[in-house]
Design an enzyme around this catalytic site. Structure first.
Site, PDB file in Angstrom:
ATOM      1  N   ASP A  48      -6.466  -6.782   4.754  1.00  0.00           N
ATOM      2  CA  ASP A  48      -5.857  -5.448   4.757  1.00  0.00           C
ATOM      3  C   ASP A  48      -5.815  -4.879   6.167  1.00  0.00           C
ATOM      4  O   ASP A  48      -6.865  -4.648   6.772  1.00  0.00           O
ATOM      5  CB  ASP A  48      -6.695  -4.544   3.835  1.00  0.00           C
ATOM      6  CG  ASP A  48      -6.078  -3.179   3.628  1.00  0.00           C
ATOM      7  OD1 ASP A  48      -4.932  -2.956   4.060  1.00  0.00           O
ATOM      8  OD2 ASP A  48      -6.755  -2.330   3.007  1.00  0.00           O
ATOM      9  N   MET A  62      -8.921   8.035   0.723  1.00  0.00           N
ATOM     10  CA  MET A  62      -9.680   8.426   1.927  1.00  0.00           C
ATOM     11  C   MET A  62     -10.201   9.849   1.750  1.00  0.00           C
ATOM     12  O   MET A  62      -9.489  10.705   1.224  1.00  0.00           O
ATOM     13  CB  MET A  62      -8.770   8.372   3.160  1.00  0.00           C
ATOM     14  CG  MET A  62      -8.128   7.011   3.376  1.00  0.00           C
ATOM     15  SD  MET A  62      -7.155   6.995   4.887  1.00  0.00           S
ATOM     16  CE  MET A  62      -6.378   5.385   4.760  1.00  0.00           C
ATOM     17  N   HIS A  68      -8.615   1.060  -3.337  1.00  0.00           N
ATOM     18  CA  HIS A  68      -9.464   0.811  -2.168  1.00  0.00           C
ATOM     19  C   HIS A  68     -10.114   2.130  -1.772  1.00  0.00           C
ATOM     20  O   HIS A  68      -9.453   3.013  -1.212  1.00  0.00           O
ATOM     21  CB  HIS A  68      -8.568   0.243  -1.047  1.00  0.00           C
ATOM     22  CG  HIS A  68      -9.284  -0.044   0.232  1.00  0.00           C
ATOM     23  ND1 HIS A  68      -8.604  -0.377   1.387  1.00  0.00           N
ATOM     24  CD2 HIS A  68     -10.595  -0.059   0.562  1.00  0.00           C
ATOM     25  CE1 HIS A  68      -9.474  -0.584   2.361  1.00  0.00           C
ATOM     26  NE2 HIS A  68     -10.691  -0.391   1.887  1.00  0.00           N
ATOM     27  N   MET A 115     -11.149  -5.966   6.151  1.00  0.00           N
ATOM     28  CA  MET A 115     -10.275  -5.052   6.901  1.00  0.00           C
ATOM     29  C   MET A 115      -9.982  -5.657   8.266  1.00  0.00           C
ATOM     30  O   MET A 115     -10.899  -6.051   8.991  1.00  0.00           O
ATOM     31  CB  MET A 115     -10.958  -3.687   7.073  1.00  0.00           C
ATOM     32  CG  MET A 115     -11.101  -2.951   5.768  1.00  0.00           C
ATOM     33  SD  MET A 115     -10.105  -1.465   5.540  1.00  0.00           S
ATOM     34  CE  MET A 115      -8.634  -1.681   6.449  1.00  0.00           C
ATOM     35  N   MET A 174     -12.091   4.276   0.463  1.00  0.00           N
ATOM     36  CA  MET A 174     -12.652   4.473   1.805  1.00  0.00           C
ATOM     37  C   MET A 174     -13.334   5.832   1.780  1.00  0.00           C
ATOM     38  O   MET A 174     -12.865   6.807   2.396  1.00  0.00           O
ATOM     39  CB  MET A 174     -11.536   4.392   2.852  1.00  0.00           C
ATOM     40  CG  MET A 174     -11.111   2.957   3.121  1.00  0.00           C
ATOM     41  SD  MET A 174      -9.505   2.829   3.906  1.00  0.00           S
ATOM     42  CE  MET A 174      -8.460   3.013   2.477  1.00  0.00           C
ATOM     43  N   ASP A 202      -4.881   3.508  -1.300  1.00  0.00           N
ATOM     44  CA  ASP A 202      -5.914   3.794  -0.309  1.00  0.00           C
ATOM     45  C   ASP A 202      -6.452   5.207  -0.480  1.00  0.00           C
ATOM     46  O   ASP A 202      -5.758   6.184  -0.175  1.00  0.00           O
ATOM     47  CB  ASP A 202      -5.335   3.634   1.101  1.00  0.00           C
ATOM     48  CG  ASP A 202      -5.093   2.177   1.453  1.00  0.00           C
ATOM     49  OD1 ASP A 202      -6.033   1.377   1.327  1.00  0.00           O
ATOM     50  OD2 ASP A 202      -3.950   1.841   1.832  1.00  0.00           O
ATOM     51  N   HIS A 238      -1.426  -1.291  -4.112  1.00  0.00           N
ATOM     52  CA  HIS A 238      -2.678  -1.003  -3.392  1.00  0.00           C
ATOM     53  C   HIS A 238      -2.723   0.498  -3.093  1.00  0.00           C
ATOM     54  O   HIS A 238      -1.786   1.056  -2.515  1.00  0.00           O
ATOM     55  CB  HIS A 238      -2.711  -1.813  -2.096  1.00  0.00           C
ATOM     56  CG  HIS A 238      -3.977  -1.678  -1.318  1.00  0.00           C
ATOM     57  ND1 HIS A 238      -5.119  -2.389  -1.607  1.00  0.00           N
ATOM     58  CD2 HIS A 238      -4.287  -0.919  -0.230  1.00  0.00           C
ATOM     59  CE1 HIS A 238      -6.071  -2.090  -0.738  1.00  0.00           C
ATOM     60  NE2 HIS A 238      -5.595  -1.184   0.109  1.00  0.00           N
ATOM     61  N   SER A 243       0.835  -1.210   0.000  1.00  0.00           N
ATOM     62  CA  SER A 243       0.000   0.000   0.000  1.00  0.00           C
ATOM     63  C   SER A 243       0.863   1.251   0.000  1.00  0.00           C
ATOM     64  O   SER A 243       1.698   1.443   0.899  1.00  0.00           O
ATOM     65  CB  SER A 243      -0.889   0.007   1.240  1.00  0.00           C
ATOM     66  OG  SER A 243      -1.439   1.300   1.411  1.00  0.00           O
TER      67      SER A 243
HETATM   68  C1  DX5 Z   1      -5.924   1.218   6.160  1.00  0.00           C
HETATM   69  C2  DX5 Z   1      -5.618   0.913   4.726  1.00  0.00           C
HETATM   70  C3  DX5 Z   1      -4.548  -0.094   4.551  1.00  0.00           C
HETATM   71  C4  DX5 Z   1      -3.210   0.337   5.089  1.00  0.00           C
HETATM   72  C5  DX5 Z   1      -2.471  -0.878   5.540  1.00  0.00           C
HETATM   73  O1  DX5 Z   1      -7.021   2.045   6.261  1.00  0.00           O
HETATM   74  O2  DX5 Z   1      -6.764   0.438   4.039  1.00  0.00           O
HETATM   75  O3  DX5 Z   1      -4.418  -0.487   3.183  1.00  0.00           O
HETATM   76  O4  DX5 Z   1      -2.427   1.005   4.141  1.00  0.00           O
HETATM   77  O5  DX5 Z   1      -1.344  -0.464   6.198  1.00  0.00           O
HETATM   78  P1  DX5 Z   1      -0.643  -1.370   7.311  1.00  0.00           P
HETATM   79  O6  DX5 Z   1      -0.153  -2.593   6.575  1.00  0.00           O
HETATM   80  O7  DX5 Z   1       0.442  -0.511   7.826  1.00  0.00           O
HETATM   81  O8  DX5 Z   1      -1.692  -1.703   8.314  1.00  0.00           O
HETATM   82 ZN    ZN Z   2      -6.416  -0.505   1.952  1.00  0.00          ZN
END
Ligand code: DX5
Ligand code: ZN
Length: 220
Positions: free
Chosen positions: A176, A38, A67, A138, A69, A36, A34, A9
């Site tokens: 994840d 947000m 992903h 998650m 969020m 993320d 990956h 990620s």
């Molecule tokens: C969290 C994300 C993850 C995050 C994982 O909200 O969706 O993808 O980047 O990071 P680690 O492996 O550090 O938990």
């Molecule tokens: Zn993620």
């Protein structure tokens, strides 16, 4: 799936140098990137939008696993599809009309994932399992990298494995949050096909050997 897919990620990368982070992911031998996304609403943090995906797309040929969020994911999927996402995963908790959204993602020519946070049971997405290519479990509360894994969430991976077999379905199971060398074999043995790794990957000195450890030839 016998061969694990590892998706580092970029959330844990240096945001001022994302292009080289993506190159580093590919050069280390990872399978997917990956990303993320947000929005400051579904989760408190804000990261980046489709422009980041588009600008990074040229740095690698490996798939981009986006992903989302975010609230109202239906408003943004076309932009992420145009930007070059290969898999678009939205949160079940953020979408009332999940089936319509899956259809729209497929109509854009993309693979679709559905995700649930630690407090959401698999039963919430039960009737969607036949329509998606990926289910993302998650194992931390979404919003930040570097958190400690919530181990009981692995039971959901086992539940999904069982349902997939019983109904003869094909979705990939992705895990994840808080994945590291110690718990990766447990995730694999529970049934995860995809391991997402943020802080553990970017903190590893030797990223190639970190990925080899995660590939864990002894499990499954
Ligand atoms: C969290 C994300 C993850 C995050 C994982 O909200 O969706 O993808 O980047 O990071 P680690 O492996 O550090 O938990
Ligand atoms: Zn993620």
């Amino acid at each position: 799936m016998d061969k694990v897919i590892i998706a580092p990620s970029i959330l844990s990368a240096d945001f001022s140098n994302m292009g080289s982070a993506v190159r580093e992911i590919e050069n280390a031998g990872a399978d997917w990137v990956h990303a993320d996304v947000m929005d400051g609403r579904f989760v408190p943090a804000i990261t980046f939008g489709p422009k980041m995906i588009g600008d990074l797309r040229v740095f690698t040929k490996i798939p981009f696993d986006v992903h989302l969020m975010i609230e109202e994911p239906e408003k943004h999927i076309a932009a992420f599809a145009d930007a070059g996402a290969d898999y678009i995963t939205f949160h079940a908790e953020a979408s009332i009309h999940q089936h319509r959204l899956v259809q729209e993602i497929h109509n854009l020519g993309k693979k679709c994932g559905i995700s649930i946070v630690p407090s959401t049971p698999v039963s919430l997405i039960d009737c969607m399992l036949q329509f998606v290519e990926l289910v993302l479990i998650m194992t931390v509360n979404p919003g930040a990298g570097g958190q400690k894994i919530i181990m009981p969430c692995f039971e959901k991976i086992e539940t999904l494995m069982r349902i997939r077999k019983e109904r003869n379905l094909n979705f990939l199971i992705s895990v994840d949050g808080g994945i590291n060398e110690a718990n990766a074999p447990l995730a694999r043995n529970a049934g995860a096909d995809i391991l997402i790794t943020g802080s553990a990957f970017f903190n590893a000195h030797d990223k190639k050997s970190f990925l080899e450890t995660l590939r864990c030839t002894n499990c499954r």
